[in-house]
Each structure stands twice: as C-alpha cells, then as structure tokens.
Design a protein around this motif. Structure first.
Motif, mmCIF file in Angstrom:
data_model
loop_
_atom_site.group_PDB
_atom_site.id
_atom_site.type_symbol
_atom_site.label_atom_id
_atom_site.label_comp_id
_atom_site.label_asym_id
_atom_site.label_seq_id
_atom_site.Cartn_x
_atom_site.Cartn_y
_atom_site.Cartn_z
ATOM 1 N N GLY A 30 0.814 -1.208 0.000
ATOM 2 C CA GLY A 30 0.000 0.000 0.000
ATOM 3 C C GLY A 30 0.847 1.257 0.000
ATOM 4 N N VAL A 31 1.964 1.215 0.743
ATOM 5 C CA VAL A 31 2.866 2.374 0.808
ATOM 6 C C VAL A 31 3.700 2.476 -0.465
ATOM 7 C CG1 VAL A 31 4.790 3.403 2.077
ATOM 8 C CG2 VAL A 31 2.957 2.244 3.326
ATOM 9 N N ARG A 32 4.249 1.342 -0.914
ATOM 10 C CA ARG A 32 5.122 1.361 -2.092
ATOM 11 C C ARG A 32 4.340 1.736 -3.354
ATOM 12 N NH1 ARG A 32 10.253 -0.729 -3.195
ATOM 13 N NH2 ARG A 32 10.774 -0.204 -5.356
ATOM 14 N N GLY A 33 3.081 1.327 -3.424
ATOM 15 C CA GLY A 33 2.271 1.683 -4.580
ATOM 16 C C GLY A 33 2.164 3.184 -4.771
ATOM 17 N N ALA A 34 2.028 3.916 -3.662
ATOM 18 C CA ALA A 34 1.970 5.385 -3.750
ATOM 19 C C ALA A 34 3.305 5.948 -4.217
ATOM 20 C CB ALA A 34 1.586 5.966 -2.392
ATOM 21 N N ILE A 35 4.399 5.360 -3.738
ATOM 22 C CA ILE A 35 5.730 5.815 -4.156
ATOM 23 C C ILE A 35 5.919 5.602 -5.660
ATOM 24 C CG2 ILE A 35 8.209 5.354 -3.930
ATOM 25 C CD1 ILE A 35 7.667 4.639 -0.989
ATOM 26 N N GLU A 36 5.389 4.504 -6.174
ATOM 27 C CA GLU A 36 5.518 4.186 -7.602
ATOM 28 C C GLU A 36 4.521 4.965 -8.458
ATOM 29 O OE1 GLU A 36 7.867 2.472 -8.876
ATOM 30 O OE2 GLU A 36 8.717 1.627 -7.032
ATOM 31 N N GLY A 37 3.627 5.709 -7.820
ATOM 32 C CA GLY A 37 2.673 6.521 -8.565
ATOM 33 C C GLY A 37 1.438 5.777 -9.030
ATOM 34 N N PHE A 38 1.131 4.624 -8.413
ATOM 35 C CA PHE A 38 -0.081 3.891 -8.779
ATOM 36 C C PHE A 38 -1.302 4.677 -8.296
ATOM 37 C CE2 PHE A 38 2.028 -0.593 -8.536
ATOM 38 C CZ PHE A 38 2.916 -0.215 -9.538
ATOM 39 N N SER A 39 -2.357 4.688 -9.089
ATOM 40 C CA SER A 39 -3.589 5.362 -8.682
ATOM 41 C C SER A 39 -4.311 4.525 -7.633
ATOM 42 C CB SER A 39 -4.496 5.566 -9.894
ATOM 43 O OG SER A 39 -4.996 4.316 -10.357
ATOM 44 N N THR A 40 -5.271 5.146 -6.963
ATOM 45 C CA THR A 40 -6.062 4.423 -5.960
ATOM 46 C C THR A 40 -6.803 3.259 -6.593
ATOM 47 O OG1 THR A 40 -6.367 6.480 -4.715
ATOM 48 C CG2 THR A 40 -7.860 4.661 -4.211
ATOM 49 N N LEU A 41 -7.340 3.452 -7.787
ATOM 50 C CA LEU A 41 -8.053 2.366 -8.466
ATOM 51 C C LEU A 41 -7.106 1.222 -8.807
ATOM 52 C CD1 LEU A 41 -10.630 1.262 -9.694
ATOM 53 C CD2 LEU A 41 -10.098 2.495 -11.806
ATOM 54 N N GLU A 42 -5.908 1.544 -9.273
ATOM 55 C CA GLU A 42 -4.934 0.484 -9.583
ATOM 56 C C GLU A 42 -4.560 -0.296 -8.334
ATOM 57 O OE1 GLU A 42 -2.550 2.407 -13.424
ATOM 58 O OE2 GLU A 42 -1.972 2.976 -11.380
ATOM 59 N N MET A 43 -4.372 0.404 -7.220
ATOM 60 C CA MET A 43 -4.035 -0.292 -5.977
ATOM 61 C C MET A 43 -5.198 -1.138 -5.481
ATOM 62 S SD MET A 43 -0.949 -0.031 -5.224
ATOM 63 C CE MET A 43 -1.169 -0.921 -3.685
ATOM 64 N N SER A 44 -6.423 -0.688 -5.722
ATOM 65 C CA SER A 44 -7.574 -1.487 -5.301
ATOM 66 C C SER A 44 -7.632 -2.799 -6.079
ATOM 67 C CB SER A 44 -8.870 -0.698 -5.485
ATOM 68 O OG SER A 44 -9.194 -0.541 -6.855
ATOM 69 N N ILE A 45 -7.267 -2.762 -7.348
ATOM 70 C CA ILE A 45 -7.239 -3.998 -8.153
ATOM 71 C C ILE A 45 -6.140 -4.922 -7.641
ATOM 72 C CG2 ILE A 45 -6.809 -4.926 -10.466
ATOM 73 C CD1 ILE A 45 -8.005 -2.313 -11.585
ATOM 74 N N VAL A 46 -4.970 -4.349 -7.328
ATOM 75 C CA VAL A 46 -3.866 -5.146 -6.789
ATOM 76 C C VAL A 46 -4.286 -5.825 -5.488
ATOM 77 C CG1 VAL A 46 -1.553 -4.999 -5.751
ATOM 78 C CG2 VAL A 46 -2.038 -3.790 -7.888
#
Length: 421
Positions: A30-46
């Motif tokens: 959850g933290v690294r996804g923000a660092i990589e610039g993933f959107s909230t929707l992309e992280m929800s799919i992950v």
C-alpha cells in the motif's frame, strides 16, 4: 492451555512467522504503490487480487494435498511465495503486481489449509476450543508485529520486501520439523448455496458484507493512510490498531453473544461500528481520533464474522455445521474480492474520506437487514443456542471446520451437563 502450547508450539511459531510475513507485505504494498505513482483504483485492483487468489486456493488446495501430500504442497507453495515477494520491487507495474498478488493469495490459502490441518490434528476434543483461541491470538500477534517492522526500513528500497520473504521461508522450518504426525486430509462436502441461504438469510448476507468490510479494512488501510498523508510510522500504528482492537474485543463480544439474542447483538455491534466509521469521516485529519476509530472499528467488525457464523449454526443440525462452513467461506471470499475494488473506486472519486464512508455504509446496511430479519423470524432463545467459537475472516476451510468442530463439541458438552441429574 499449557498443554496446547507444549504440543503445538512449533506449529504455532511457524504460523506466527507466516502471519508476520503476510501482514508486512500487505501494508508495504500500500505504501510502495503510492511511491511508484499507482492510482487508488490500480491499488484497489492489486489488493483485490489477493482475495481472488485466496478464494481459488481455498477450493484448489484440498485436491493438491490429496494428490501429492502436505509436505510437497508446503515446500512448493512456500517457494513460490518467497519468490513472488522478492519480485514486487523488481516488477513495479500494476499488472505484474496484480498477478503476483493472485499467486500469493492462492499460495497462502493452500499453506494455511496445510498448517491448520496439522494444528487441528494436534488438538483433542478437550483442547480444540482452546487451541482455536490460541491460534487466533497468534494470527493477530503476527500481523501486529509486522506493522512494527514497517518502520525499520525504506519502503522505496528492496530490504523490506526481502524480510517477509525470509520470514515466510523460516516459518516452514518449525512446522516441517515438528514431531507432530502428518494428518490424513479430509474435507466435508459443502452444502448448496440455496440451502444454506434458506437456513439463515441473515447469516449468509452478513458474511458476504463482512467479506467486503474485511478485505477493504485490511487490504486498503495502508492505501488510505498514504492518501490521507500519514507518515510511515503513523500508517504502521493505524493498521495495527485494527488488529489490536479485534484481539481485545473478540472475547467480550463472544461472551455476550452466548447470553442473549445474537440478532440483537449483531444489530447493536453493526450500528456502533457504522457510527465509529462516521466519526472518522468527520474528523479523520486528527490522528488520535483516527487511532481510536481504527481500534474500535476493528474490535467491533472482527468478532462480527464469528458472531454471524455462530448465528447461522443456531439453525443447523450438528451434522450440517461442517458442511455449511465451506459455503460460508465461499460467500465471505466472494464479498472480499469486491471490497477493495469498490472502496478504491469511491476513494478515487471523493478522496480518503470514502474509505470510512464505505465501511460505514456496509455496517449500516448490515444493521438494517438484521433489524428487518428480526421482524420476519423469531430467534431461538439464548439458552437454546450453541457456544461462540472465535474464527477469523482470513481463515481457510480447515479453520472453519475446526471452529465448527469446537462449536459442536461445546454444545454437546452443555447438553450432557444439562442431562445429568
């Protein structure tokens, strides 16, 4: 209690290390996804992908274990988990992470089935309920400990991804080197979905809702923390508070549930949880309030799953309970897949406040449905109901059958005690 520790300490230690590894990777992503610039929707799919894999593993693991045995399944899937954890910082794109999360969810589910089979086999009729309680506490302690490790490294680097990989690898040593004999693996044929829904509409609907609550609460909590601007240390404490609350309030709520109409308790706990979530929507920028909310919401929501299982059991015969457990796992897992997807879409539209807003709506929906069911069906008297058995929403079908066995044995003991002059 001491007997359970002496006979199963190696298995419990292995399971705790597994939970530390799993808990750390979930928050770290959850933290690294923000660092990589993933959107909230992309992280929800992950995040949703883990629960899809977990549900698949719950269905596929029994067949794998029957074909090649516990040890081979353990070794093969453990290696896959360790490899997948190391690949996250290498393959930093949403599609790769989604595929890796499916693999990890599937593997962890099968590993839990294997380990829980051993733990259940090591329990006797007299110790099964205590063993289940200890197992649940070990799970919680593992995930809480994982949040403390989060602040010991840089989430933008590699080290924090290596740590859960190592912990998962180490977890197999005490389990596989344990003197506990490998159990014969058997599972009960599940009931039909229509049949179990006709037995307890509230139980099935509530467990589906709790799947959506649980997966969003834990799968997206770190994503919420990053979106809300929390520091790394604050995120670790925030996520840990959900689990600590669940551990602290599980038994008081369970004790009360054995002494009153469970439907009323489900309604009351749901209303309280919805109200607590609304507090976070209104004052989520105050960190101490956020911690209080996460503690209380986790403490109220976690026991609801076991409470709904117990309520469903109140309308089942003993020989139906184990079969019903498999379907309850499926219903919960289906709801869990959609949880991160829905809350991710809401957060993408309205911001971080959508996280607790989503949780509040689901808990309010459960309360409304519980109130409706109370008007169309009389509840059994509390003296006619069975005992509450602690079980986590993250449990495998084996953990569910284990809980059902503990439930049946406790109920039978109560009946025998009543029949004695």
């Amino acid at each position: 209690m001491l007997y359970v520790f002496r006979s199963s300490w190696a298995l419990l230690l292995g399971m705790m290390l597994l939970m530390v590894g799993n808990g750390l990777q979930g928050t770290l992503l959850g933290v690294r996804g923000a660092i990589e610039g993933f959107s909230t929707l992309e992280m929800s799919i992950v995040m949703s992908a883990y629960f899809a894999g977990f549900l698949g593993g719950s269905s596929g693991a029994p067949g794998m274990i029957r074909r090649v045995g516990h040890i081979r399944v353990f070794a093969a899937l453990g290696s896959m988990i360790s490899a997948a954890l190391i690949l996250f910082p290498v393959l930093t794109d949403p599609i790769s992470w989604t595929l890796l999360r499916v693999i990890i969810g599937f593997c962890f589910s099968a590993v839990y089935v294997t380990a829980e089979s051993w733990l259940n086999n090591a329990s006797t009729n007299e110790t099964r309920g205590k063993a289940l309680s200890i197992y649940m506490i070990v799970q919680m302690l593992g995930v809480v400990s994982a949040q403390g490790l989060l602040v010991l490294g840089d989430p933008s680097g590699y080290a924090l991804f290596i740590v859960p990989s190592v912990l998962v690898s180490l977890s197999f040593a005490p389990i596989l080197l344990s003197a506990t004999p490998m159990p014969a693996f058997e599972t009960t044929k599940p009931m039909g979905l229509r049949e179990i829904f006709s037995v307890s509409p509230l139980g099935c609907t509530g467990i589906f809702i709790m799947g959506g609550v649980y997966s969003a609460m834990f799968g997206m909590s770190a994503v919420y923390g990053t979106e809300a601007g929390l520091s790394l240390g604050q995120i670790s404490i925030f996520v840990a508070s959900f689990y600590i609350g669940g551990m602290v309030l599980q038994y008081p709520i369970g004790w009360v549930s054995d002494r009153m109409d469970r439907r009323v308790l489900i309604l009351g706990v749901s209303v309280l949880a919805a109200g607590v979530a609304v507090l976070a929507v209104l004052g989520g920028d105050v960190f101490w309030l956020l911690l209080m909310v996460s503690f209380l919401f986790g403490g109220l929501a976690n026991p609801l799953y076991a409470l709904l299982v117990a309520y469903t059991n109140d309308f089942l015969e003993y020989d139906q309970m184990a079969a019903a457990g498999g379907r309850l796992i499926f219903i919960n897992g289906t709801g869990a897949i959609f949880g991160p997807l829905v809350v991710g879409a809401i957060m993408g539209a309205v911001g971080p406040a959508g996280y607790f807003g989503y949780l509040a709506v689901l808990m309010a929906g459960l309360a409304i449905y519980a109130a409706y069911r109370a008007t169309v069906r009389p509840a059994p008297g509390w003296e006619e109901t069975g005992s509450y058995a602690p079980v986590m929403p993250s449990g495998s079908p084996v953990a569910m059958e284990w809980a059902q066995e503990a439930f049946i044995e406790a109920a039978q003991e109560e009946e025998e005690a009543e029949d004695k002059p």
